[in-house]
Motif scaffolding. Structure first.
Motif, mmCIF file in Angstrom:
data_model
loop_
_atom_site.group_PDB
_atom_site.id
_atom_site.type_symbol
_atom_site.label_atom_id
_atom_site.label_comp_id
_atom_site.label_asym_id
_atom_site.label_seq_id
_atom_site.Cartn_x
_atom_site.Cartn_y
_atom_site.Cartn_z
ATOM 1 N N THR A 11 0.838 -1.196 0.000
ATOM 2 C CA THR A 11 0.000 0.000 0.000
ATOM 3 C C THR A 11 0.870 1.240 0.000
ATOM 4 O O THR A 11 2.093 1.176 0.134
ATOM 5 C CB THR A 11 -0.982 -0.001 1.201
ATOM 6 N N GLY A 12 0.206 2.371 -0.134
ATOM 7 C CA GLY A 12 0.893 3.658 -0.138
ATOM 8 C C GLY A 12 -0.132 4.706 -0.518
ATOM 9 O O GLY A 12 -1.185 4.378 -1.052
ATOM 10 N N HIS A 31 2.294 -13.629 -8.005
ATOM 11 C CA HIS A 31 0.854 -13.476 -8.228
ATOM 12 C C HIS A 31 0.421 -12.152 -7.579
ATOM 13 O O HIS A 31 0.708 -11.909 -6.418
ATOM 14 C CB HIS A 31 0.126 -14.651 -7.570
ATOM 15 N N THR A 32 -0.240 -11.303 -8.343
ATOM 16 C CA THR A 32 -0.597 -9.973 -7.839
ATOM 17 C C THR A 32 -2.104 -9.761 -7.929
ATOM 18 O O THR A 32 -2.708 -10.048 -8.953
ATOM 19 C CB THR A 32 0.132 -8.885 -8.661
ATOM 20 N N VAL A 33 -2.685 -9.295 -6.842
ATOM 21 C CA VAL A 33 -4.122 -9.023 -6.785
ATOM 22 C C VAL A 33 -4.299 -7.550 -6.451
ATOM 23 O O VAL A 33 -3.715 -7.062 -5.482
ATOM 24 C CB VAL A 33 -4.801 -9.870 -5.683
ATOM 25 N N ASP A 34 -5.107 -6.862 -7.228
ATOM 26 C CA ASP A 34 -5.294 -5.428 -7.052
ATOM 27 C C ASP A 34 -6.726 -5.150 -6.584
ATOM 28 O O ASP A 34 -7.680 -5.475 -7.279
ATOM 29 C CB ASP A 34 -5.007 -4.744 -8.392
ATOM 30 N N ALA A 35 -6.854 -4.545 -5.405
ATOM 31 C CA ALA A 35 -8.194 -4.280 -4.843
ATOM 32 C C ALA A 35 -9.015 -3.368 -5.762
ATOM 33 O O ALA A 35 -10.221 -3.547 -5.899
ATOM 34 C CB ALA A 35 -8.064 -3.646 -3.458
ATOM 35 N N ASP A 36 -8.364 -2.397 -6.400
ATOM 36 C CA ASP A 36 -9.094 -1.503 -7.306
ATOM 37 C C ASP A 36 -9.662 -2.268 -8.492
ATOM 38 O O ASP A 36 -10.784 -2.023 -8.924
ATOM 39 C CB ASP A 36 -8.171 -0.375 -7.819
ATOM 40 N N GLN A 37 -8.867 -3.218 -9.018
ATOM 41 C CA GLN A 37 -9.359 -4.026 -10.141
ATOM 42 C C GLN A 37 -10.522 -4.899 -9.695
ATOM 43 O O GLN A 37 -11.517 -5.038 -10.406
ATOM 44 C CB GLN A 37 -8.241 -4.909 -10.699
ATOM 45 N N ALA A 38 -10.397 -5.472 -8.507
ATOM 46 C CA ALA A 38 -11.480 -6.313 -7.984
ATOM 47 C C ALA A 38 -12.759 -5.491 -7.850
ATOM 48 O O ALA A 38 -13.855 -5.948 -8.176
ATOM 49 C CB ALA A 38 -11.083 -6.918 -6.635
ATOM 50 N N ALA A 39 -12.614 -4.244 -7.399
ATOM 51 C CA ALA A 39 -13.778 -3.365 -7.242
ATOM 52 C C ALA A 39 -14.413 -3.052 -8.593
ATOM 53 O O ALA A 39 -15.626 -2.870 -8.690
ATOM 54 C CB ALA A 39 -13.367 -2.073 -6.534
ATOM 55 N N ARG A 40 -13.595 -2.999 -9.643
ATOM 56 C CA ARG A 40 -14.159 -2.771 -10.984
ATOM 57 C C ARG A 40 -14.844 -4.025 -11.509
ATOM 58 O O ARG A 40 -15.895 -3.972 -12.125
ATOM 59 C CB ARG A 40 -13.053 -2.330 -11.959
ATOM 60 N N TRP A 41 -14.226 -5.189 -11.268
ATOM 61 C CA TRP A 41 -14.792 -6.441 -11.779
ATOM 62 C C TRP A 41 -16.183 -6.716 -11.218
ATOM 63 O O TRP A 41 -17.042 -7.209 -11.928
ATOM 64 C CB TRP A 41 -13.891 -7.627 -11.418
ATOM 65 N N VAL A 42 -16.393 -6.433 -9.936
ATOM 66 C CA VAL A 42 -17.672 -6.842 -9.342
ATOM 67 C C VAL A 42 -18.857 -6.045 -9.891
ATOM 68 O O VAL A 42 -19.998 -6.454 -9.719
ATOM 69 C CB VAL A 42 -17.674 -6.774 -7.785
ATOM 70 N N VAL A 43 -18.587 -4.910 -10.557
ATOM 71 C CA VAL A 43 -19.709 -4.152 -11.132
ATOM 72 C C VAL A 43 -19.682 -4.180 -12.664
ATOM 73 O O VAL A 43 -20.251 -3.324 -13.325
ATOM 74 C CB VAL A 43 -19.726 -2.680 -10.636
ATOM 75 N N SER A 115 -3.532 -2.538 -2.375
ATOM 76 C CA SER A 115 -4.741 -1.764 -2.097
ATOM 77 C C SER A 115 -4.362 -0.384 -1.586
ATOM 78 O O SER A 115 -3.557 -0.262 -0.668
ATOM 79 C CB SER A 115 -5.613 -2.466 -1.060
ATOM 80 N N PRO A 116 -4.989 0.663 -2.175
ATOM 81 C CA PRO A 116 -4.686 2.007 -1.679
ATOM 82 C C PRO A 116 -5.273 2.240 -0.289
ATOM 83 O O PRO A 116 -4.784 3.070 0.462
ATOM 84 C CB PRO A 116 -5.337 2.928 -2.711
ATOM 85 N N LEU A 117 -6.347 1.484 0.038
ATOM 86 C CA LEU A 117 -7.031 1.698 1.328
ATOM 87 C C LEU A 117 -6.810 0.521 2.279
ATOM 88 O O LEU A 117 -7.653 0.201 3.102
ATOM 89 C CB LEU A 117 -8.538 1.902 1.089
ATOM 90 N N MET A 118 -5.662 -0.088 2.156
ATOM 91 C CA MET A 118 -5.320 -1.268 2.965
ATOM 92 C C MET A 118 -5.507 -1.015 4.457
ATOM 93 O O MET A 118 -6.053 -1.836 5.182
ATOM 94 C CB MET A 118 -3.856 -1.596 2.677
#
Length: 204
Positions: A11-12, A31-43, A115-118
């Protein structure tokens, strides 16, 4: 059966360079997981969350191609805390599941969760170790103004909404101060990567 990969939280603050750091970890085969991408995928169109949002707020919340109009949704939730809570209540569990499912598929020695909001969201609890990309606030502001054509007021508002540097740093296991160029950031990620490969379960 090899040990399950441990999770490195990354984070940062805004314009700290966390995306560039994450990209380097991915290049190194992690393996990299991005919370912002996950937030886009769910909608995305065809996902149940988008249908629920459209049902609640009407077709005006969608763009002509059927995708979510993020600007319209942002206006709704900024204007009314109750609506924001409803949207967060719908999306947060879905985003968390998306992240957990992706982390579960990791086969690299460790997985990187960005995640930016980790810190603000408590997501750091998913990680065994936390790496904070830190940058002096004056540099954050300078980089964001150059990158986003936002006003100084907007940038300062974003900084206020994010966890303070102190909060992030107090939880960090590792801190990478990114106040030089990209080549230096990448070399620092490489250095940390070699160190991480020696850590069983992410703990020194």
């Amino acid at each position: 059966m090899s040990a399950k990969p441990w999770v490195l939280g990354l984070t940062g603050g805004i314009a700290s360079g966390k995306s560039a750091a994450a990209a380097r970890f991915a290049e190194l085969g992690m393996h990299t997981v991005d919370a912002d991408q996950a937030a886009r995928w769910v909608v995305e169109p065809g996902r149940p969350a988008l249908a629920e949002i459209a049902e609640r707020y009407g077709p005006g919340i969608l763009q002509a191609d059927g995708s979510l109009d993020r600007g319209a949704l942002r206006q709704v939730i900024f204007a009314d805390p109750q609506q924001r809570r409803w949207v967060e209540g719908l999306l947060h569990p879905l985003v968390a599941k998306e992240i957990a499912d992706s982390l579960a598929t990791a086969t690299s020695p460790y997985a990187v969760f960005v995640s930016p909001l980790m810190v603000e969201s408590g997501q750091y609890r998913l990680a065994q170790r936390l790496l904070v990309i830190d940058v002096p606030e004056t540099l954050q502001i300078e980089r964001t103004l150059a990158r986003d054509s936002s006003s100084l007021e907007q940038v300062q508002a974003i900084l206020k909404a994010q966890a303070t540097r102190e909060q992030r740093l107090s939880l960090a296991d590792d801190v990478l101060v990114n106040d030089r160029d990209l080549a230096w950031l990448r070399s620092e990620v490489d250095r940390l990567h070699h160190f991480y490969l020696t850590l069983p379960g992410g703990q020194a």
